[in-house]
Design an enzyme around this catalytic site. Structure first.
Site, PDB file in Angstrom:
ATOM      1  N   SER A   1      22.804  19.592 -38.907  1.00 40.39           N
ATOM      2  CA  SER A   1      24.024  19.165 -39.598  1.00 40.39           C
ATOM      3  C   SER A   1      24.811  20.354 -40.146  1.00 40.39           C
ATOM      4  O   SER A   1      24.263  21.427 -40.395  1.00 40.39           O
ATOM      5  CB  SER A   1      23.671  18.245 -40.766  1.00 40.39           C
TER       6      SER A   1
HETATM    7  N1  SAH Z   1      17.906  16.963 -40.464  1.00 42.11           N
HETATM    8  C1  SAH Z   1      18.011  17.704 -39.216  1.00 42.11           C
HETATM    9  C2  SAH Z   1      19.103  17.189 -38.305  1.00 42.11           C
HETATM   10  C3  SAH Z   1      18.750  15.856 -37.748  1.00 42.11           C
HETATM   11  S1  SAH Z   1      19.564  15.384 -36.254  1.00 42.11           S
HETATM   12  C4  SAH Z   1      18.189  19.176 -39.468  1.00 42.11           C
HETATM   13  O1  SAH Z   1      18.230  19.599 -40.626  1.00 42.11           O
HETATM   14  O2  SAH Z   1      18.238  19.935 -38.490  1.00 42.11           O
HETATM   15  C5  SAH Z   1      18.890  13.769 -36.177  1.00 42.11           C
HETATM   16  C6  SAH Z   1      17.438  13.714 -35.768  1.00 42.11           C
HETATM   17  O3  SAH Z   1      17.010  12.382 -35.958  1.00 42.11           O
HETATM   18  C7  SAH Z   1      17.181  14.069 -34.308  1.00 42.11           C
HETATM   19  O4  SAH Z   1      16.236  15.083 -34.218  1.00 42.11           O
HETATM   20  C8  SAH Z   1      16.665  12.757 -33.727  1.00 42.11           C
HETATM   21  O5  SAH Z   1      15.673  12.933 -32.730  1.00 42.11           O
HETATM   22  C9  SAH Z   1      16.063  12.086 -34.953  1.00 42.11           C
HETATM   23  N2  SAH Z   1      15.894  10.648 -34.883  1.00 42.11           N
HETATM   24  C10 SAH Z   1      16.674   9.719 -34.288  1.00 42.11           C
HETATM   25  N3  SAH Z   1      16.157   8.484 -34.463  1.00 42.11           N
HETATM   26  C11 SAH Z   1      15.001   8.639 -35.177  1.00 42.11           C
HETATM   27  C12 SAH Z   1      13.996   7.745 -35.673  1.00 42.11           C
HETATM   28  N4  SAH Z   1      14.043   6.421 -35.493  1.00 42.11           N
HETATM   29  N5  SAH Z   1      12.964   8.282 -36.357  1.00 42.11           N
HETATM   30  C13 SAH Z   1      12.862   9.620 -36.570  1.00 42.11           C
HETATM   31  N6  SAH Z   1      13.773  10.497 -36.127  1.00 42.11           N
HETATM   32  C14 SAH Z   1      14.837  10.016 -35.439  1.00 42.11           C
END
Ligand code: SAH
Length: 214
Positions: free
Chosen positions: A62
């Site tokens: 993000s």
């Molecule tokens: N917080 C992260 C950015 C997250 S991007 C950072 O600091 O870099 C969103 C993430 O959510 C992705 O890696 C994706 O694979 C994950 N995601 C999507 N659906 C999910 C679920 N049901 N449970 C866990 N992770 C999930």
């Protein structure tokens, strides 16, 4: 100061403090975590720019301001236990790690989870546990949580997350459509969730039982 440290000071001044984030502990945590260590090599030079960046598998780290905003909205306290849904690069978890006692970060894609673990380990961060699971179910084993941060877009706040929030606990999540969402904070008071909106945001989808279909 090295180049990245200088860029980090500018990031905090111009992107975060200038936009109204005043929580000193959050600003310090954003200053302390080397964001470039969470960004894949081809994008490393852009690590401190005012935008999200690709981390592989179609996922993103993000924008720094959004990380700071979500962190400040859960009002992290030193003794808190926090749940993050969507570990991604591990950056948000690293920022939280400096502010609270313990972080559990759930990630659905195993290769992404391994990357997050490696990034955190390399920096000597030991109070974050990255688990591979469907985060729309939360992580009941360590509940209840003082704070919950959902870093992927959900059609509605998954009910298990509300259930796993402690009394007085704070949850932030992007809620809305697949393309644009509202940043929502829920505070649990007297067992009831109270909602407040903090404007439009744009996240990758939360895919799972209580989220979007793949
Ligand atoms: N917080 C992260 C950015 C997250 S991007 C950072 O600091 O870099 C969103 C993430 O959510 C992705 O890696 C994706 O694979 C994950 N995601 C999507 N659906 C999910 C679920 N049901 N449970 C866990 N992770 C999930």
């Amino acid at each position: 100061m090295d180049r990245y440290a200088r860029e980090r000071v500018n990031m905090v001044d111009r992107q975060i403090r200038a936009r109204g984030i005043t929580d000193q502990r959050v600003l310090e945590a954003m200053l302390a975590v080397p964001r470039h260590c969470f960004v894949p090599a081809p994008y490393r030079r852009a690590a401190y720019e005012d935008r999200p960046l690709p981390i592989g598998e179609g996922q993103t780290i993000s924008q720094p301001y959004i990380v700071a905003l979500m962190t400040s909205l859960i009002e992290p306290g030193p003794g808190d236990r926090v749940l993050e849904i969507g570990a991604g690069s591990g950056y948000q978890a690293a920022v939280l790690a400096g502010l609270v006692e313990r972080v559990i970060s759930v990630e659905r894609i195993p290769s992404i989870a391994s990357g997050a673990r490696m990034n955190l380990e390399r920096l000597g961060i030991t109070n974050v546990e990255v688990v591979v699971s469907d985060g729309t179910e939360g992580w009941a084993a360590a509940a209840p949580y003082d704070g919950i941060i959902v870093t992927a877009a959900c059609p509605a706040i998954p009910r298990p997350l509300i259930e796993q929030l402690a009394e007085g606990g704070r949850l932030v999540a992007p809620v809305g459509g697949r393309d644009v969402q509202d940043l929502i904070r829920v505070v649990k008071r007297g067992g009831k969730p109270e909602e407040e909106s903090f404007g439009a945001v744009c996240f990758v989808p939360l895919i799972g039982r209580h989220g979007w279909q793949e």
